[in-house]
Design an enzyme around this catalytic site. Structure first.
Site, short mmCIF file in Angstrom:
data_model
loop_
_atom_site.label_atom_id
_atom_site.label_comp_id
_atom_site.label_asym_id
_atom_site.label_seq_id
_atom_site.Cartn_x
_atom_site.Cartn_y
_atom_site.Cartn_z
N ASP A 70 0.88 -1.17 0.00
CA ASP A 70 0.00 0.00 0.00
C ASP A 70 0.92 1.22 0.00
O ASP A 70 1.61 1.49 0.99
CB ASP A 70 -0.89 -0.02 1.25
N TYR A 163 -8.47 15.06 -6.41
CA TYR A 163 -7.64 14.44 -7.46
C TYR A 163 -6.72 15.49 -8.09
O TYR A 163 -5.52 15.28 -8.22
CB TYR A 163 -8.55 13.81 -8.52
N LYS A 167 -2.63 15.68 -8.09
CA LYS A 167 -1.89 15.50 -9.34
C LYS A 167 -1.06 16.75 -9.69
O LYS A 167 0.01 16.64 -10.29
CB LYS A 167 -2.84 15.14 -10.48
N1 LIG Z 1 -6.68 6.08 -16.92
C1 LIG Z 1 -6.63 7.39 -17.15
O1 LIG Z 1 -7.37 7.95 -17.98
C2 LIG Z 1 -5.64 8.23 -16.38
C3 LIG Z 1 -5.47 9.57 -16.78
C4 LIG Z 1 -4.58 10.36 -16.08
C5 LIG Z 1 -3.84 9.82 -15.04
N2 LIG Z 1 -4.01 8.51 -14.69
C6 LIG Z 1 -3.20 7.99 -13.59
O2 LIG Z 1 -2.58 6.79 -13.98
C7 LIG Z 1 -2.25 6.03 -12.81
C8 LIG Z 1 -2.64 4.59 -13.02
O3 LIG Z 1 -4.05 4.50 -13.03
P1 LIG Z 1 -4.87 3.60 -14.07
O4 LIG Z 1 -5.58 4.51 -14.95
O5 LIG Z 1 -4.01 2.55 -14.62
O6 LIG Z 1 -6.00 3.01 -13.07
P2 LIG Z 1 -6.27 1.55 -12.52
O7 LIG Z 1 -7.33 1.73 -11.48
O8 LIG Z 1 -6.57 0.62 -13.64
O9 LIG Z 1 -4.89 1.13 -11.84
C9 LIG Z 1 -4.44 1.72 -10.65
C10 LIG Z 1 -3.74 0.67 -9.81
O10 LIG Z 1 -3.27 1.31 -8.61
C11 LIG Z 1 -3.53 0.43 -7.52
N3 LIG Z 1 -3.59 1.18 -6.27
C12 LIG Z 1 -4.55 2.04 -5.86
N4 LIG Z 1 -4.28 2.48 -4.63
C13 LIG Z 1 -3.13 1.88 -4.25
C14 LIG Z 1 -2.35 1.94 -3.07
N5 LIG Z 1 -2.71 2.66 -2.00
N6 LIG Z 1 -1.21 1.21 -3.02
C15 LIG Z 1 -0.84 0.45 -4.08
N7 LIG Z 1 -1.56 0.33 -5.20
C16 LIG Z 1 -2.69 1.05 -5.29
C17 LIG Z 1 -4.85 -0.23 -7.87
O11 LIG Z 1 -5.05 -1.43 -7.12
C18 LIG Z 1 -4.69 -0.47 -9.36
O12 LIG Z 1 -4.11 -1.73 -9.61
C19 LIG Z 1 -2.97 6.72 -11.66
O13 LIG Z 1 -2.03 7.48 -10.92
C20 LIG Z 1 -3.97 7.62 -12.35
O14 LIG Z 1 -4.32 8.73 -11.57
C21 LIG Z 1 -4.90 7.72 -15.34
#
Ligand SMILES: NC(=O)c1ccc[n+]([C@@H]2O[C@H](COP(=O)([O-])OP(=O)(O)OC[C@H]3O[C@@H](n4cnc5c(N)ncnc54)[C@H](O)[C@@H]3O)[C@@H](O)[C@H]2O)c1
Length: 285
Positions: A70, A163, A167
């Site tokens: 975590d 959020y 960010k």
């Molecule tokens: N998908 C998008 O459109 C998008 C756009 C901008 C930024 N992001 C960023 O990309 C990153 C990855 O997100 P994603 O889109 O792949 O989403 P996702 O939900 O598919 O993956 C996120 C992963 O982070 C893990 N996670 C969450 N909290 C956690 C914690 N406390 N400790 C360890 N693991 C944890 C989750 O279990 C999950 O496996 C994030 O930081 C998100 O904010 C995503």
């Protein structure tokens, strides 16, 4: 004189640590890392999904360690670093990628909700820096850190306070690190990844909190619905991961996935430089 962001052209044999590796962008980074011949340390709090991915990549011949972590808990990130360095002897690439998202009016999301998201999205990256950077610097070999921010790291919008705040802080943290690495002539580079919509599960990450706490109001539900639709239609995570690896190869500080948001960044800069008050224009995701 080259002062940072060095020689990350060849990934084969190098060690990458990826947080939030069990889903979405993180798992795509892991798959690309494996395809590049990297050794991988995968970290996520979702143990089942983490094990499944580790099994898939081992079957493809990759050296993989899965560490349930975590990122909001500093001791767990310190233990992740100990495990990674003990097992592989070095770490060359750190992806501070784990993240979560909720929507709601800034004054209505609870203090616990604010703390939850900041502890994961911002403090998670800070815990990563604390646990990994001193040892990566001491290696005196080329290395790189990628912090995952967002389009929201550069553009604020209503109903996205926690959020967006987390960010934008990740962008500031990354710029600071970049200047610090430059100032000491470190062999470490840093990039900040600012993705637009990528088709992952991120829009579901706050669902349990929404169910447990106050049900979000209509405006927040509408925003979440809008985000869900945009994200579901977003870029494939593998394409995003390919852009990230190319960005590292190019020694790029800024890694964008979508060019179409740049006019929004320009409008924000213009508001700052001209002194005109900002005005929110909903951007299509
Ligand atoms: N998908 C998008 O459109 C998008 C756009 C901008 C930024 N992001 C960023 O990309 C990153 C990855 O997100 P994603 O889109 O792949 O989403 P996702 O939900 O598919 O993956 C996120 C992963 O982070 C893990 N996670 C969450 N909290 C956690 C914690 N406390 N400790 C360890 N693991 C944890 C989750 O279990 C999950 O496996 C994030 O930081 C998100 O904010 C995503």
């Amino acid at each position: 004189m080259r002062v940072c962001g060095v020689d990350m052209q060849e990934f084969s044999g190098r060690v990458a640590v990826i947080t939030g590796a069990a889903s979405g962008i993180g798992s795509a980074l892991a798959r690309q890392g494996a395809a590049e011949g990297m050794k991988l340390v995968l970290a996520d709090r979702d143990e089942g999904a983490l094990r499944a991915l580790a099994g898939e990549l081992r079957n493809r011949g990759a050296g993989v360690l899965a560490v349930t972590t975590d990122v909001a808990v500093p001791d767990q990130v310190a233990a992740l670093a100990d495990t990674a360095f003990d097992h592989f002897g070095h770490v060359d690439l750190l992806f501070n990628n784990a993240g979560v998202l909720i929507s709601g009016y800034s004054w209505e999301r609870s203090i616990e909700d604010w703390q939850w998201i900041i502890n994961i999205n911002l403090m998670g990256a800070i815990h990563g820096l604390h646990s990994f950077v001193p040892r990566m610097l001491a290696q005196k070999t080329p290395g790189h850190i990628v912090n995952t921010s967002s389009l929201a790291g550069l553009l604020a919008s209503p109903l996205m306070g926690p959020y967006t705040v987390s960010k934008q802080a990740v962008v500031a943290l990354s710029e600071t690190l970049h200047y610090e690495f430059e100032s000491i002539g470190a062999q470490l580079g840093v990039s900040v990844l600012c993705p637009g919509p990528v088709a992952t599960d991120i829009a579901e990450s706050g669902r349990a909190r929404d169910l447990a706490g106050a049900v979000p109001d209509d405006a927040s539900q509408q925003m979440l619905g809008y985000l869900r639709a945009g994200i579901a239609a977003g870029m494939a995570p593998a394409e995003c991961a390919a852009k990230v690896f190319q960005g590292i190869r190019d020694e790029a500080f800024w890694i964008f996935t979508h060019e179409e948001f740049k006019p929004g960044y320009a409008a924000r800069c213009d508001s700052i430089l001209s002194g005109r008050n900002p005005h929110y224009e909903p951007f299509s995701i």
